[in-house]
Design a protein around this motif. Sequence first.
Motif, mmCIF file in Angstrom:
data_model
loop_
_atom_site.group_PDB
_atom_site.id
_atom_site.type_symbol
_atom_site.label_atom_id
_atom_site.label_comp_id
_atom_site.label_asym_id
_atom_site.label_seq_id
_atom_site.Cartn_x
_atom_site.Cartn_y
_atom_site.Cartn_z
ATOM 1 N N THR A 7 4.318 -4.737 6.370
ATOM 2 C CA THR A 7 4.279 -4.884 4.914
ATOM 3 C C THR A 7 5.675 -5.142 4.357
ATOM 4 O OG1 THR A 7 4.484 -2.477 4.701
ATOM 5 C CG2 THR A 7 2.267 -3.386 4.688
ATOM 6 N N LEU A 8 6.657 -5.257 5.241
ATOM 7 C CA LEU A 8 8.031 -5.495 4.826
ATOM 8 C C LEU A 8 8.301 -6.996 4.713
ATOM 9 C CD1 LEU A 8 9.630 -2.911 7.275
ATOM 10 C CD2 LEU A 8 9.136 -2.550 4.851
ATOM 11 N N TRP A 9 9.345 -7.353 3.964
ATOM 12 C CA TRP A 9 9.701 -8.760 3.792
ATOM 13 C C TRP A 9 10.599 -9.189 4.960
ATOM 14 C CZ3 TRP A 9 8.138 -5.695 -0.021
ATOM 15 C CH2 TRP A 9 7.301 -6.250 -0.986
ATOM 16 N N ARG B 222 -2.356 2.779 -5.425
ATOM 17 C CA ARG B 222 -1.260 3.701 -5.731
ATOM 18 C C ARG B 222 -1.433 5.056 -5.052
ATOM 19 N NH1 ARG B 222 1.254 1.188 -10.040
ATOM 20 N NH2 ARG B 222 -0.050 -0.234 -11.250
ATOM 21 N N ARG B 223 -2.620 5.318 -4.521
ATOM 22 C CA ARG B 223 -2.906 6.645 -3.963
ATOM 23 C C ARG B 223 -3.066 6.635 -2.447
ATOM 24 N NH1 ARG B 223 -7.556 9.031 -7.850
ATOM 25 N NH2 ARG B 223 -6.974 10.927 -6.722
ATOM 26 N N ILE B 224 -2.921 5.448 -1.836
ATOM 27 C CA ILE B 224 -3.057 5.360 -0.379
ATOM 28 C C ILE B 224 -1.861 4.614 0.206
ATOM 29 C CG2 ILE B 224 -5.579 5.358 -0.495
ATOM 30 C CD1 ILE B 224 -5.503 2.338 0.086
ATOM 31 N N GLY B 225 -1.623 4.849 1.484
ATOM 32 C CA GLY B 225 -0.643 4.083 2.246
ATOM 33 C C GLY B 225 -1.331 3.550 3.497
ATOM 34 N N ALA C 182 7.833 4.508 6.617
ATOM 35 C CA ALA C 182 8.579 4.952 5.439
ATOM 36 C C ALA C 182 8.095 4.208 4.195
ATOM 37 C CB ALA C 182 10.076 4.723 5.645
ATOM 38 N N ALA C 183 7.894 2.890 4.321
ATOM 39 C CA ALA C 183 7.443 2.076 3.184
ATOM 40 C C ALA C 183 6.081 2.528 2.679
ATOM 41 C CB ALA C 183 7.395 0.606 3.597
ATOM 42 N N ALA C 184 5.193 2.926 3.599
ATOM 43 C CA ALA C 184 3.845 3.335 3.212
ATOM 44 C C ALA C 184 3.821 4.673 2.494
ATOM 45 C CB ALA C 184 2.956 3.402 4.452
ATOM 46 N N LEU D 206 11.910 -3.321 -3.535
ATOM 47 C CA LEU D 206 10.797 -4.093 -4.080
ATOM 48 C C LEU D 206 9.527 -3.242 -4.176
ATOM 49 C CD1 LEU D 206 11.291 -7.540 -2.307
ATOM 50 C CD2 LEU D 206 11.323 -7.130 -4.773
ATOM 51 N N LEU D 207 9.299 -2.413 -3.178
ATOM 52 C CA LEU D 207 8.121 -1.551 -3.206
ATOM 53 C C LEU D 207 8.190 -0.541 -4.344
ATOM 54 C CD1 LEU D 207 7.681 -0.962 0.626
ATOM 55 C CD2 LEU D 207 6.113 -2.183 -0.879
ATOM 56 N N GLN D 208 9.400 -0.095 -4.677
ATOM 57 C CA GLN D 208 9.551 0.821 -5.814
ATOM 58 C C GLN D 208 9.096 0.144 -7.103
ATOM 59 O OE1 GLN D 208 12.324 0.669 -8.382
ATOM 60 N NE2 GLN D 208 11.170 2.310 -9.429
ATOM 61 N N ARG D 209 9.414 -1.130 -7.253
ATOM 62 C CA ARG D 209 9.020 -1.866 -8.459
ATOM 63 C C ARG D 209 7.521 -2.195 -8.453
ATOM 64 N NH1 ARG D 209 14.231 -2.743 -7.461
ATOM 65 N NH2 ARG D 209 15.677 -3.101 -9.192
#
Length: 316
Positions: free
Chosen positions: A101-103, A90-93, A161-163, A114-117
């Motif tokens: 890491t995307l679907w 939760r503290r690193i990207g 952006a996702a990270a 999905l990443l938000q959840r």
Amino acid sequence: MSALIEVEDLTRSFTVRRRAGRFRRTTSTVRAVDGISFAVDRGEMVGYIGPNGAGKSTTVKMLTGILVPTSGRLSVAGVDPARSRTELTRRIGVVFGQRTTLWWDLPLRDSFDLLQRIYRTDPARHRANLAEFTELLELGDLLDTPVRQLSLGQRMRGDIAAALLHDPEILYLDEPTIGLDVVSKGRLRSFLRRVNEERSVTLLLTTHDLQDIEQLCSRVMVIDHGSLVYDGSLAGLHAQGSSQRTLVVDLVDEAPPIDVPGAVVRRVEGPRQWLSFPVEASAAPVVAAVAAAYDVADLSLQEPDIEDVIRTLYTG
């Protein structure tokens, strides 16, 4: 602990089995990381570079908790990565240039949702981050596009952006600009500088593109054969590699090699001459001496090539 990342005498060994005949195999131990120590403060942007097989990726995998060290001490954001992997996540990207890491079959927007959840990010904070990153990385026209239809540059912007959507303290980047064109590289570098300045995100960058290092990082760590061979500033790296700056002088007419204090002529082609002097020296006295003694048509200054510096360290 004062530093966000602390590494002390870190070692990682692997057992390698090789065929030694039709029915026999030999076993040997290889140290991918061999007793390295360093610390990274909050908000630093650090380049971690070295040749293929030097131990860069192995180090990053231990920092993220994917691999367990063979020996040594390791602390990231105050926790042991291998023992507190869920908390640390939760503290690193993390962004790997050759993996996503995307679907693959989902639109970019759905991957972000999905990443938000997964990270359980506050919905309001997630929306604010997504809006900001969408604008800065120019993702607006791509949100409803399946990831598999994105170009490499578009996907990389989506991965970065996702990270960052869950507000990590540390961002690990492994070859983030590999295969990207000049425009895409420039856009990503500008974005990363802004994230570091405005959000104090600590950045650890492993790359073979040394322009990434020059434009983003004030500190460089060089690893070779599992050991740290340099840890310091870019200026110090140039000094250790005996770097030379080059003054290119275009004279009005051809002339014998220029003779001025503090510089040496390395090359002459017609009226053009190349003078070199130490990287830590100021160019002003050399330029003034040349201009005072010769008829000059034009001058230009070339900074040393960091690739040559790294090559010198490796061969040494």
